[in-house]
Design a protein around this motif. Structure first.
Motif, mmCIF file in Angstrom:
data_model
loop_
_atom_site.group_PDB
_atom_site.id
_atom_site.type_symbol
_atom_site.label_atom_id
_atom_site.label_comp_id
_atom_site.label_asym_id
_atom_site.label_seq_id
_atom_site.Cartn_x
_atom_site.Cartn_y
_atom_site.Cartn_z
ATOM 1 N N VAL A 236 4.342 4.644 14.615
ATOM 2 C CA VAL A 236 3.422 5.280 15.570
ATOM 3 C C VAL A 236 3.834 6.732 15.853
ATOM 4 N N THR A 237 5.137 7.002 15.802
ATOM 5 C CA THR A 237 5.623 8.352 16.131
ATOM 6 C C THR A 237 5.855 9.199 14.876
ATOM 7 N N ASP A 238 5.395 8.714 13.716
ATOM 8 C CA ASP A 238 5.622 9.431 12.453
ATOM 9 C C ASP A 238 4.327 10.146 12.047
ATOM 10 N N ASP A 239 4.340 11.487 12.096
ATOM 11 C CA ASP A 239 3.134 12.264 11.783
ATOM 12 C C ASP A 239 2.670 12.091 10.343
ATOM 13 N N GLU A 240 3.595 11.672 9.490
ATOM 14 C CA GLU A 240 3.233 11.523 8.071
ATOM 15 C C GLU A 240 2.374 10.290 7.820
ATOM 16 N N GLN A 241 2.414 9.333 8.758
ATOM 17 C CA GLN A 241 1.744 8.061 8.512
ATOM 18 C C GLN A 241 0.229 8.166 8.649
ATOM 19 N N LYS A 242 -0.457 7.392 7.856
ATOM 20 C CA LYS A 242 -1.928 7.404 7.821
ATOM 21 C C LYS A 242 -2.432 5.971 7.878
ATOM 22 N N LEU A 243 -3.717 5.808 8.135
ATOM 23 C CA LEU A 243 -4.340 4.490 8.036
ATOM 24 C C LEU A 243 -4.035 3.905 6.652
ATOM 25 N N VAL A 244 -3.521 2.671 6.638
ATOM 26 C CA VAL A 244 -3.227 2.035 5.347
ATOM 27 C C VAL A 244 -4.540 1.607 4.706
ATOM 28 N N ARG A 245 -4.775 2.144 3.534
ATOM 29 C CA ARG A 245 -6.048 1.853 2.871
ATOM 30 C C ARG A 245 -5.825 2.046 1.367
ATOM 31 N N PRO A 246 -5.383 0.959 0.682
ATOM 32 C CA PRO A 246 -5.092 1.115 -0.747
ATOM 33 C C PRO A 246 -6.352 1.277 -1.598
ATOM 34 N N ARG A 247 -6.154 1.541 -2.856
ATOM 35 C CA ARG A 247 -7.249 1.654 -3.820
ATOM 36 C C ARG A 247 -7.327 0.378 -4.644
ATOM 37 N N GLN A 248 -8.331 0.260 -5.478
ATOM 38 C CA GLN A 248 -8.465 -0.908 -6.346
ATOM 39 C C GLN A 248 -8.937 -0.462 -7.732
ATOM 40 N N ILE A 249 -8.814 -1.368 -8.689
ATOM 41 C CA ILE A 249 -9.457 -1.169 -9.987
ATOM 42 C C ILE A 249 -10.659 -2.111 -9.971
ATOM 43 N N TYR A 250 -11.820 -1.552 -9.947
ATOM 44 C CA TYR A 250 -13.028 -2.388 -9.847
ATOM 45 C C TYR A 250 -13.279 -3.103 -11.172
ATOM 46 N N THR A 251 -13.441 -4.421 -11.118
ATOM 47 C CA THR A 251 -13.656 -5.185 -12.355
ATOM 48 C C THR A 251 -15.006 -5.908 -12.356
ATOM 49 N N GLY A 252 -15.839 -5.594 -11.347
ATOM 50 C CA GLY A 252 -17.122 -6.308 -11.242
ATOM 51 C C GLY A 252 -18.204 -5.654 -12.095
#
Ligand code: CMC
Length: 422
Positions: A400-416
């Protein structure tokens, strides 16, 4: 020599240079590697985040090859032999061990927050008699956020501190109530005259108010040390859950409920429960070769063996073995320890385990101790969660006190499917 990485993209023949800092590259730099202007750019594929650093952290250091674990620089062996769980909790949260005055203040603050609101008790009452105590724990931790709505103000240091105290203080009470509920026995309220672990044992083992029970000091010390061994373990699955949910700026109760839910799984904190079930199933030493064969044929896992980070030995496992001997002095020897020791001996001589660097982890022996103390198997992950709470909170606070941190939101490899019409 420069601290950088030069990459050649053989698809285009282009070269790229990325800075290396702290033995890492910035993953978003990879996006500069494109085959065309409208290309999204290169990503790394890392299921299970096996080789991705998600934060900087000053809390816990692990060297998995050498079997080293330190909290805030102090070796786990030293903390386990010289400190109490509340001292270690203070250390994890504040970076330094407490002075005498600080420890007195911290202990008294925790002691004054051990009670649960009577409505929380009613909520716990609503569970079915055979509800798993871990399910009760997770739900009750989550419910606390509705009792302390100010906890949403996560950027207020005082508000944060208050919730941290509440969570560490109330964990033993929730855990003990969950156990009493499963046995259909009356809840025993916290006793402010006792220390953290004695109070927990009192709430678990005193049959009811008014009856006599004196926590055994050796068992209380052993449990306190087990809590220390579980107090933090850097970016493990449940801590990652705590941080991931926290990155959305949720309140700490909701984050901790998510962390406890992650811990419940048999590959993580639920493993101690599975180890006991496995040892009971084996029953006698003669049946060990049969189990080892099933493991080698890929039919099952040897629970309590292997670790994502430790590839030599788990230093917590070594300490736990010694605690077991202390506990057995009081409780009598748990016969499953002999099955476990023999299983360890056979496994450590077998090439399947040697070649994969599979060693007993913290969960291999902890369950045997908990069982000798009289805890039912379903309580084992709950005990792990009581110990891990200060670690989750220290990691959450750091995030919470780390300015470097961001909303965790990974990427994916779309296979659909690509776009199609009905
Ligand atoms: N029994 C048999 N084989 C195993 C085991 C095991 N316990 N653990 C790993 N392996 C094998 C696995 O099958 C694989 O073999 P191969 O290369 O032939 O496919 C190899 O070892 C590497 O395993 P992995 O699954 O890629 O390793 P990981 O880092 O993803 O898994 C683990 C770590 C803890 C999930 C795993 O070792 C495991 O499932 N252990 C049993 C559950 C357990 O005791 N969990 C508690 C962990 S310690 C407490 C905590 O911090 O949560």
């Amino acid at each position: 020599m420069s601290d950088s990485l030069t990459v050649t993209d053989n698809r285009t023949g282009k070269h790229y240079e990325f800075p290396i800092k702290d033995s890492t590259i910035d993953a978003t730099d990879l996006r500069k590697i494109k085959v065309s202007d409208d290309d999204f750019g290169l990503m790394s594929f890392d299921p299970g985040l096996k080789n991705t650093a998600v934060c900087r952290s000053a809390i816990t250091f692990i060297d998995g090859e050498k079997g080293i674990l330190r909290y805030r620089g102090y070796p786990i062996e030293e903390l386990a032999s010289k400190s109490s769980f509340l001292e270690v909790s203070f250390l994890l949260l504040n970076g330094e061990l407490p002075s005498k005055t600080e420890l007195d203040g911290w202990t008294s603050e925790i002691t004054l927050h051990t009670m649960l609101n009577e409505n929380i008790k009613k909520l716990m009452d609503a569970f079915h008699y055979d509800a798993h105590p871990m399910g009760m724990l997770i739900s009750t931790i989550a419910a606390l956020s509705s009792f302390y709505p100010e906890s949403k103000n996560i950027f207020d240091p005082e508000v944060r501190r208050k919730q941290i105290v509440r969570l560490i203080a109330k964990m033993p009470t929730i855990a003990a109530f969950a156990l009493k509920h499963s046995r259909g026995l009356p809840y025993v309220y916290p006793d402010n005259e006792l220390n953290y672990t004695e109070n927990f044992l009192n709430m678990v083992y005193r049959p009811s108010h008014g009856t006599q029970y004196k926590p055994d000091p050796i068992l209380a010390k052993a449990l306190d040390t087990l809590f220390i061994l579980h107090a933090d373990h850097e970016q493990n699955c449940s801590t990652n859950a705590m941080r991931a949910v926290g990155s959305a700026q949720s309140d700490p109760y909701s984050c901790a409920a998510a962390a406890a839910a992650a811990l419940y799984g048999p590959l993580h904190g639920g493993a101690n429960e599975q180890v006991l079930r496995m040892l009971r199933e084996i029953g006698t030493k003669e049946k060990i070769p049969q189990l080892i064969q099933q493991v080698k044929e890929g039919k099952r896992k040897l629970m309590g063996f292997g670790h994502r980070v430790y590839k030599n030995f788990d230093p917590r496992g070594k300490i736990i073995k010694n605690i077991a001997e202390d506990v057995f002095q009081v409780t009598g020897r748990n016969p499953l320890i002999d099955v476990a020791l023999e299983l360890e001996r056979i496994a450590l001589e077998d090439d399947y385990f040697i070649s994969r660097k599979l060693y007993p982890n913290v969960d291999f022996y902890s369950g045997i101790i908990y069982e000798a103390m009289g805890f039912p198997t379903s309580m084992f992950p709950v005990l792990f969660a009581v110990g891990r709470m200060p670690g989750w909170l220290a990691q959450w606070q750091e995030m919470v006190t780390d300015d470097e941190q961001k909303l965790v939101r990974p990427r994916q490899i779309y296979t659909g499917h690509q776009k199609r019409t009905i």
